[in-house]
Design a protein around this motif. Structure first.
Motif, PDB file in Angstrom:
ATOM      1  N   ALA A 111       5.615  -8.337  -9.133  1.00  0.00           N
ATOM      2  CA  ALA A 111       5.788  -7.209 -10.050  1.00  0.00           C
ATOM      3  C   ALA A 111       5.850  -5.891  -9.296  1.00  0.00           C
ATOM      4  N   ARG A 112       5.045  -5.757  -8.264  1.00  0.00           N
ATOM      5  CA  ARG A 112       5.022  -4.505  -7.515  1.00  0.00           C
ATOM      6  C   ARG A 112       6.279  -4.338  -6.674  1.00  0.00           C
ATOM      7  N   LEU A 113       6.802  -5.415  -6.112  1.00  0.00           N
ATOM      8  CA  LEU A 113       8.068  -5.318  -5.379  1.00  0.00           C
ATOM      9  C   LEU A 113       9.218  -5.026  -6.339  1.00  0.00           C
ATOM     10  N   HIS A 114       9.149  -5.587  -7.552  1.00  0.00           N
ATOM     11  CA  HIS A 114      10.180  -5.283  -8.559  1.00  0.00           C
ATOM     12  C   HIS A 114      10.130  -3.800  -8.934  1.00  0.00           C
ATOM     13  N   ALA A 115       8.921  -3.259  -9.040  1.00  0.00           N
ATOM     14  CA  ALA A 115       8.786  -1.826  -9.338  1.00  0.00           C
ATOM     15  C   ALA A 115       9.381  -0.987  -8.223  1.00  0.00           C
ATOM     16  N   LEU A 144       5.025 -10.709   7.449  1.00  0.00           N
ATOM     17  CA  LEU A 144       5.722 -11.835   8.074  1.00  0.00           C
ATOM     18  C   LEU A 144       6.896 -12.309   7.236  1.00  0.00           C
ATOM     19  N   ARG A 145       7.277 -11.546   6.218  1.00  0.00           N
ATOM     20  CA  ARG A 145       8.421 -11.859   5.363  1.00  0.00           C
ATOM     21  C   ARG A 145       9.409 -10.701   5.414  1.00  0.00           C
ATOM     22  N   ALA A 146      10.655 -10.998   5.099  1.00  0.00           N
ATOM     23  CA  ALA A 146      11.701  -9.986   5.252  1.00  0.00           C
ATOM     24  C   ALA A 146      11.833  -9.060   4.044  1.00  0.00           C
ATOM     25  N   GLU A 147      11.400  -9.503   2.875  1.00  0.00           N
ATOM     26  CA  GLU A 147      11.709  -8.767   1.646  1.00  0.00           C
ATOM     27  C   GLU A 147      11.183  -7.338   1.653  1.00  0.00           C
ATOM     28  N   ALA A 148       9.904  -7.166   1.968  1.00  0.00           N
ATOM     29  CA  ALA A 148       9.319  -5.821   1.926  1.00  0.00           C
ATOM     30  C   ALA A 148       9.934  -4.881   2.960  1.00  0.00           C
ATOM     31  N   PRO A 149      10.140  -5.322   4.220  1.00  0.00           N
ATOM     32  CA  PRO A 149      10.794  -4.417   5.178  1.00  0.00           C
ATOM     33  C   PRO A 149      12.198  -3.991   4.750  1.00  0.00           C
ATOM     34  N   VAL A 150      12.939  -4.896   4.091  1.00  0.00           N
ATOM     35  CA  VAL A 150      14.283  -4.530   3.626  1.00  0.00           C
ATOM     36  C   VAL A 150      14.195  -3.474   2.531  1.00  0.00           C
ATOM     37  N   LEU A 151      13.269  -3.648   1.606  1.00  0.00           N
ATOM     38  CA  LEU A 151      13.080  -2.635   0.556  1.00  0.00           C
ATOM     39  C   LEU A 151      12.641  -1.303   1.148  1.00  0.00           C
ATOM     40  N   LEU A 152      11.745  -1.365   2.114  1.00  0.00           N
ATOM     41  CA  LEU A 152      11.280  -0.123   2.754  1.00  0.00           C
ATOM     42  C   LEU A 152      12.437   0.573   3.465  1.00  0.00           C
ATOM     43  N   ALA A 153      13.279  -0.198   4.133  1.00  0.00           N
ATOM     44  CA  ALA A 153      14.441   0.387   4.809  1.00  0.00           C
ATOM     45  C   ALA A 153      15.371   1.064   3.813  1.00  0.00           C
ATOM     46  N   ASP A 154      15.601   0.418   2.681  1.00  0.00           N
ATOM     47  CA  ASP A 154      16.458   1.000   1.645  1.00  0.00           C
ATOM     48  C   ASP A 154      15.894   2.343   1.192  1.00  0.00           C
ATOM     49  N   ALA A 155      14.580   2.383   0.996  1.00  0.00           N
ATOM     50  CA  ALA A 155      13.946   3.641   0.589  1.00  0.00           C
ATOM     51  C   ALA A 155      14.076   4.705   1.673  1.00  0.00           C
ATOM     52  N   PRO A 177      16.258 -14.530  10.288  1.00  0.00           N
ATOM     53  CA  PRO A 177      17.609 -14.409  10.861  1.00  0.00           C
ATOM     54  C   PRO A 177      18.687 -15.077  10.035  1.00  0.00           C
ATOM     55  N   ASP A 178      18.295 -15.972   9.126  1.00  0.00           N
ATOM     56  CA  ASP A 178      19.276 -16.704   8.321  1.00  0.00           C
ATOM     57  C   ASP A 178      18.616 -17.126   7.020  1.00  0.00           C
ATOM     58  N   GLY A 179      18.573 -16.198   6.071  1.00  0.00           N
ATOM     59  CA  GLY A 179      17.913 -16.493   4.804  1.00  0.00           C
ATOM     60  C   GLY A 179      18.446 -15.621   3.693  1.00  0.00           C
ATOM     61  N   PRO A 180      17.840 -15.676   2.519  1.00  0.00           N
ATOM     62  CA  PRO A 180      18.341 -14.925   1.361  1.00  0.00           C
ATOM     63  C   PRO A 180      18.425 -13.422   1.580  1.00  0.00           C
ATOM     64  N   ALA A 181      17.493 -12.866   2.363  1.00  0.00           N
ATOM     65  CA  ALA A 181      17.478 -11.408   2.565  1.00  0.00           C
ATOM     66  C   ALA A 181      18.388 -10.952   3.702  1.00  0.00           C
ATOM     67  N   THR A 182      18.916 -11.906   4.479  1.00  0.00           N
ATOM     68  CA  THR A 182      19.647 -11.526   5.689  1.00  0.00           C
ATOM     69  C   THR A 182      20.933 -10.741   5.415  1.00  0.00           C
ATOM     70  N   PRO A 183      21.801 -11.163   4.492  1.00  0.00           N
ATOM     71  CA  PRO A 183      23.024 -10.371   4.263  1.00  0.00           C
ATOM     72  C   PRO A 183      22.737  -8.928   3.856  1.00  0.00           C
ATOM     73  N   ARG A 184      21.756  -8.756   2.978  1.00  0.00           N
ATOM     74  CA  ARG A 184      21.395  -7.398   2.554  1.00  0.00           C
ATOM     75  C   ARG A 184      20.868  -6.588   3.733  1.00  0.00           C
ATOM     76  N   ALA A 185      20.053  -7.240   4.563  1.00  0.00           N
ATOM     77  CA  ALA A 185      19.513  -6.552   5.736  1.00  0.00           C
ATOM     78  C   ALA A 185      20.624  -6.124   6.683  1.00  0.00           C
ATOM     79  N   LEU A 186      21.614  -6.985   6.898  1.00  0.00           N
ATOM     80  CA  LEU A 186      22.714  -6.656   7.799  1.00  0.00           C
ATOM     81  C   LEU A 186      23.571  -5.525   7.242  1.00  0.00           C
ATOM     82  N   LEU A 187      23.807  -5.552   5.930  1.00  0.00           N
ATOM     83  CA  LEU A 187      24.597  -4.480   5.316  1.00  0.00           C
ATOM     84  C   LEU A 187      23.893  -3.137   5.464  1.00  0.00           C
TER      85      LEU A 187
END
Length: 230
Positions: A111-115, A144-155, A177-187
Motif C-alpha cells: 500500500a505504501r509503495l502504491h501511494a 535487496l529488491r529493485a522496486e523501491a530504488p526504481v520508484l525513488l529514481a523516478d521521484a 538484472p533480468d526481471g519485471p522491474a528491469t525494463p522500467r529501470a533501463l528506460l
C-alpha cells in the motif's frame, strides 16, 4: 569518474560530520552526523566515501536506531559495488520492525509503495521521496529488491536530480538484472544519464533495453518517434 562532482559532493556530505567533530560534540552526535553524511554520499554515488565515514563507528555511540540506519546505508553501497552477498548479510542484521504479522506487514508495504506511485503521478515528488525512504527504513529487505530504488529514481528525476536517479537505477539493475522491474529501470536510466550529460551511457541503456526486452512497453516507447513540437 567525475572528480569535480565527487569533490563537490564530499564538501556537502561531510560538512555536518566535520562541524560536529570540531565542535567538541558528544560521541553520539558525531557518530550520527557521520551516518547522515554517509547516507548523502551514498545517494550521490560516492560509495567509497560513504564506507569510509561508516567504518570505525561504535555501536555504543550510535544507539540501536543509528546502528540500524548505518547498516542500511552500508548495504546500499555494497549492492552498488556489486557485493550483494555482503549486503544480504548486513541486511540480515537489520531485521524488519514489528513484523509479527507478515501478511499485514506485506499489505502495508504494498500500500505504501502504491501511494508513492500515486504521488509521483500527481507530481508530488518530494512526498514520493519521503515515502520511499520510510518504506526502506521500515522494511530493510526492500534494500535487496529493485522496486523501491526504481520508484525513488523516478521521484529524483521529477525533482531534477538525475545523478541521484542514476545511483538508484544502477543499484536496481544489480539487484534485478533480468526481471519485471528491469525494463522500467533501463528506460529511466537512459533518461537520467542523458540529463546528467552521459550521452554514451544513455545510448547503452537504450540498446540494452531494446535488445534484451524488445517486446516490452518500455522498448516500444524508446522506438516511438518523438512528437513534433508545435
Amino acid at each position: 569518474f567525475d572528480t569535480g562532482r565527487t569533490w563537490d559532493a564530499a564538501r556537502r556530505t561531510r560538512a555536518l560530520f566535520i562541524a560536529a567533530s570540531t565542535a567538541d560534540a558528544p560521541p553520539g552526535a558525531i557518530a550520527r552526523a557521520a551516518v547522515a553524511a554517509a547516507e548523502e554520499a551514498a545517494e550521490r554515488g560516492d560509495g567509497p566515501a560513504a564506507l569510509r565515514l561508516l567504518d570505525g563507528l561504535r555501536p555504543a555511540d550510535l544507539g540501536p536506531d543509528g546502528v540500524r540506519r548505518a547498516a542500511l546505508v552500508r548495504a546500499d553501497v555494497l549492492v552498488t559495488l556489486g557485493r550483494v552477498e555482503e549486503a544480504e548479510k548486513t541486511i540480515a542484521a537489520a531485521s524488519d520492525r514489528g513484523a509479527e504479522d507478515r501478511r499485514t506487514a506485506e499489505a502495508s508495504r504494498r500500500a505504501r509503495l502504491h501511494a508513492v506511485s500515486a504521488w509521483i503521478a500527481a507530481g508530488d515528488a518530494a512526498a514520493a521521496v519521503d515515502g520511499v525512504r520510510e518504506v526502506l527504513d521500515d522494511f530493510p529487505r526492500e534494500h535487496l529488491r529493485a522496486e523501491a530504488p526504481v520508484l525513488l529514481a523516478d521521484a529524483w528525476l521529477h525533482m531534477d536530480e538525475p545523478r541521484r536517479a542514476v545511483v538508484c537505477l544502477e543499484r536496481a539493475l544489480v539487484l534485478e538484472p533480468d526481471g519485471p522491474a528491469t525494463p522500467r529501470a533501463l528506460l529511466l536510466l537512459a533518461g537520467a544519464r542523458e540529463r546528467a550529460g552521459d550521452a554514451s551511457g544513455a545510448a547503452a541503456a537504450r540498446t540494452r533495453l531494446t535488445t534484451e526486452f524488445p517486446y516490452s512497453e518500455e522498448a516500444a516507447e524508446v522506438a516511438r518517434p518523438p512528437t513534433p513540437a508545435r
